[in-house]
Design a protein around this motif. Structure first.
Motif, mmCIF file in Angstrom:
data_model
loop_
_atom_site.group_PDB
_atom_site.id
_atom_site.type_symbol
_atom_site.label_atom_id
_atom_site.label_comp_id
_atom_site.label_asym_id
_atom_site.label_seq_id
_atom_site.Cartn_x
_atom_site.Cartn_y
_atom_site.Cartn_z
ATOM 1 N N SER A 34 -41.714 -65.129 99.121
ATOM 2 C CA SER A 34 -40.392 -64.536 98.899
ATOM 3 C C SER A 34 -40.049 -63.460 99.925
ATOM 4 C CB SER A 34 -40.335 -63.930 97.493
ATOM 5 O OG SER A 34 -41.316 -62.910 97.382
ATOM 6 N N ARG A 35 -40.860 -63.327 100.970
ATOM 7 C CA ARG A 35 -40.578 -62.263 101.941
ATOM 8 C C ARG A 35 -40.362 -62.804 103.345
ATOM 9 N NH1 ARG A 35 -46.514 -61.177 103.366
ATOM 10 N NH2 ARG A 35 -45.992 -59.948 105.178
ATOM 11 N N GLN A 36 -39.592 -62.063 104.105
ATOM 12 C CA GLN A 36 -39.328 -62.402 105.502
ATOM 13 C C GLN A 36 -40.436 -61.800 106.361
ATOM 14 O OE1 GLN A 36 -36.968 -64.880 105.006
ATOM 15 N NE2 GLN A 36 -36.398 -64.242 107.046
ATOM 16 N N VAL A 37 -40.970 -62.600 107.272
ATOM 17 C CA VAL A 37 -42.051 -62.164 108.141
ATOM 18 C C VAL A 37 -41.612 -62.363 109.594
ATOM 19 C CG1 VAL A 37 -44.457 -62.549 108.814
ATOM 20 C CG2 VAL A 37 -43.773 -62.850 106.425
ATOM 21 N N GLN A 38 -41.738 -61.327 110.371
ATOM 22 C CA GLN A 38 -41.417 -61.416 111.799
ATOM 23 C C GLN A 38 -42.596 -62.047 112.519
ATOM 24 O OE1 GLN A 38 -38.724 -60.606 113.940
ATOM 25 N NE2 GLN A 38 -40.095 -61.603 115.398
ATOM 26 N N MET A 39 -42.333 -63.091 113.301
ATOM 27 C CA MET A 39 -43.399 -63.698 114.091
ATOM 28 C C MET A 39 -43.907 -62.685 115.104
ATOM 29 S SD MET A 39 -42.044 -67.583 114.777
ATOM 30 C CE MET A 39 -43.564 -68.120 115.549
ATOM 31 N N ALA A 40 -45.222 -62.622 115.249
ATOM 32 C CA ALA A 40 -45.862 -61.702 116.179
ATOM 33 C C ALA A 40 -46.283 -62.452 117.438
ATOM 34 C CB ALA A 40 -47.062 -61.048 115.517
ATOM 35 N N SER A 41 -46.696 -61.713 118.421
ATOM 36 C CA SER A 41 -47.133 -62.321 119.677
ATOM 37 C C SER A 41 -48.179 -61.436 120.333
ATOM 38 C CB SER A 41 -45.946 -62.515 120.610
ATOM 39 O OG SER A 41 -45.349 -61.265 120.904
ATOM 40 N N PHE A 42 -48.767 -61.965 121.388
ATOM 41 C CA PHE A 42 -49.661 -61.174 122.215
ATOM 42 C C PHE A 42 -48.841 -60.493 123.305
ATOM 43 C CE2 PHE A 42 -52.852 -64.562 121.072
ATOM 44 C CZ PHE A 42 -53.611 -63.740 120.257
ATOM 45 N N ALA A 43 -49.342 -59.376 123.775
ATOM 46 C CA ALA A 43 -48.739 -58.688 124.907
ATOM 47 C C ALA A 43 -49.878 -58.224 125.801
ATOM 48 C CB ALA A 43 -47.909 -57.497 124.443
ATOM 49 N N GLY A 44 -49.587 -58.034 127.031
ATOM 50 C CA GLY A 44 -50.620 -57.581 127.943
ATOM 51 C C GLY A 44 -50.021 -57.105 129.240
ATOM 52 N N CYS A 45 -50.884 -56.701 130.118
ATOM 53 C CA CYS A 45 -50.440 -56.247 131.421
ATOM 54 C C CYS A 45 -51.547 -56.517 132.429
ATOM 55 C CB CYS A 45 -50.088 -54.768 131.393
ATOM 56 S SG CYS A 45 -51.471 -53.713 130.939
ATOM 57 N N LYS A 46 -51.182 -56.461 133.671
ATOM 58 C CA LYS A 46 -52.143 -56.627 134.750
ATOM 59 C C LYS A 46 -52.535 -55.229 135.218
ATOM 60 C CE LYS A 46 -51.038 -61.087 135.010
ATOM 61 N NZ LYS A 46 -50.418 -61.314 133.729
ATOM 62 N N LEU A 47 -53.800 -55.050 135.512
ATOM 63 C CA LEU A 47 -54.278 -53.749 135.965
ATOM 64 C C LEU A 47 -55.191 -53.947 137.162
ATOM 65 C CD1 LEU A 47 -54.570 -50.671 135.485
ATOM 66 C CD2 LEU A 47 -56.535 -51.204 134.052
ATOM 67 N N ILE A 48 -54.890 -53.244 138.219
ATOM 68 C CA ILE A 48 -55.731 -53.276 139.409
ATOM 69 C C ILE A 48 -56.042 -51.831 139.766
ATOM 70 C CG2 ILE A 48 -55.860 -53.860 141.857
ATOM 71 C CD1 ILE A 48 -53.939 -56.162 141.296
ATOM 72 N N LEU A 113 -51.824 -56.190 121.516
ATOM 73 C CA LEU A 113 -52.541 -56.292 122.771
ATOM 74 C C LEU A 113 -53.429 -57.535 122.746
ATOM 75 C CD1 LEU A 113 -53.216 -55.044 125.501
ATOM 76 C CD2 LEU A 113 -54.987 -53.707 124.360
ATOM 77 N N GLN A 114 -53.364 -58.309 123.785
ATOM 78 C CA GLN A 114 -54.155 -59.540 123.860
ATOM 79 C C GLN A 114 -55.613 -59.190 124.138
ATOM 80 O OE1 GLN A 114 -52.540 -62.934 125.971
ATOM 81 N NE2 GLN A 114 -54.477 -63.151 127.014
ATOM 82 N N ARG A 115 -56.476 -59.516 123.196
ATOM 83 C CA ARG A 115 -57.909 -59.257 123.341
ATOM 84 C C ARG A 115 -58.691 -60.529 123.050
ATOM 85 N NH1 ARG A 115 -57.706 -53.503 120.405
ATOM 86 N NH2 ARG A 115 -57.172 -52.321 122.249
ATOM 87 N N ILE A 116 -58.256 -61.587 123.653
ATOM 88 C CA ILE A 116 -58.932 -62.860 123.446
ATOM 89 C C ILE A 116 -59.431 -63.363 124.777
ATOM 90 C CG2 ILE A 116 -57.677 -63.526 121.380
ATOM 91 C CD1 ILE A 116 -55.856 -65.168 123.153
ATOM 92 N N GLY A 117 -60.510 -64.099 124.715
ATOM 93 C CA GLY A 117 -61.096 -64.607 125.939
ATOM 94 C C GLY A 117 -60.634 -66.003 126.265
#
Length: 155
Positions: A34-48, A113-117
């Motif tokens: 009975s509830r609305q759920v916002q779809m989530a996603s991964f986010a990330g960035c490149k770091l050098i 934050l994407q923490r998957i391999g």
């Protein structure tokens, strides 16, 4: 295909395919019980980083300066559709009017934050490709999902 879920890394390819019909938006909500759920996603960035103790510190510093330059960040956006970290490049009209960049900014509130391999993407890609083909072998969906999870969680 009427719609798909991807990321900014695919924006240029999608636009080349769909042309002016390409659009982008944050992920939708769905109803669960009975509830609305916002779809989530991964986010990330490149770091050098530049190692101050490197034998080639001056070259590493020059590389870093080139990577973050306005010219290179604009080029990166043009070629790959990815949002520039350079402030001047990010303020350009092209970046400001990018549907993909606007969508990722709207979605960022619902991102983790994407923490998957690497073990994640190959099984998911295999599963998704089979679904896109319409599951030609007619394999049981639950069996496919179980195999995907098994591969992702394998140690």
């Amino acid at each position: 295909m009427i719609a798909g879920i991807s990321g900014v890394w695919n924006a240029v390819a999608v636009e080349e395919c769909w042309g002016e019909n390409m659009g982008a938006a944050k992920l939708p909500e769905y109803t669960c019980g009975s509830r609305q759920v916002q779809m989530a996603s991964f986010a990330g960035c490149k770091l050098i980083g530049v190692n101050a103790y490197s034998k080639s510190y001056e070259w590493a510093e020059k590389l870093a300066e080139w990577i973050i330059s306005e010219q290179n960040q604009r080029l990166r956006f043009e070629m790959r559709g990815q949002g520039p970290s350079n402030i001047k490049a990010a303020q350009s009209e092209e970046v400001q009017s990018s549907a993909a960049i606007a969508a990722i900014l709207d979605q960022s509130e619902y991102s983790q934050l994407q923490r998957i391999g690497g073990k994640f993407w190959e099984p998911v890609q295999t599963f998704a490709a089979n679904m896109l083909q319409g599951n030609p072998a007619g394999e049981d969906l639950q069996k496919q999902l179980d195999q995907m999870v098994e591969k992702i969680t394998a140690r």
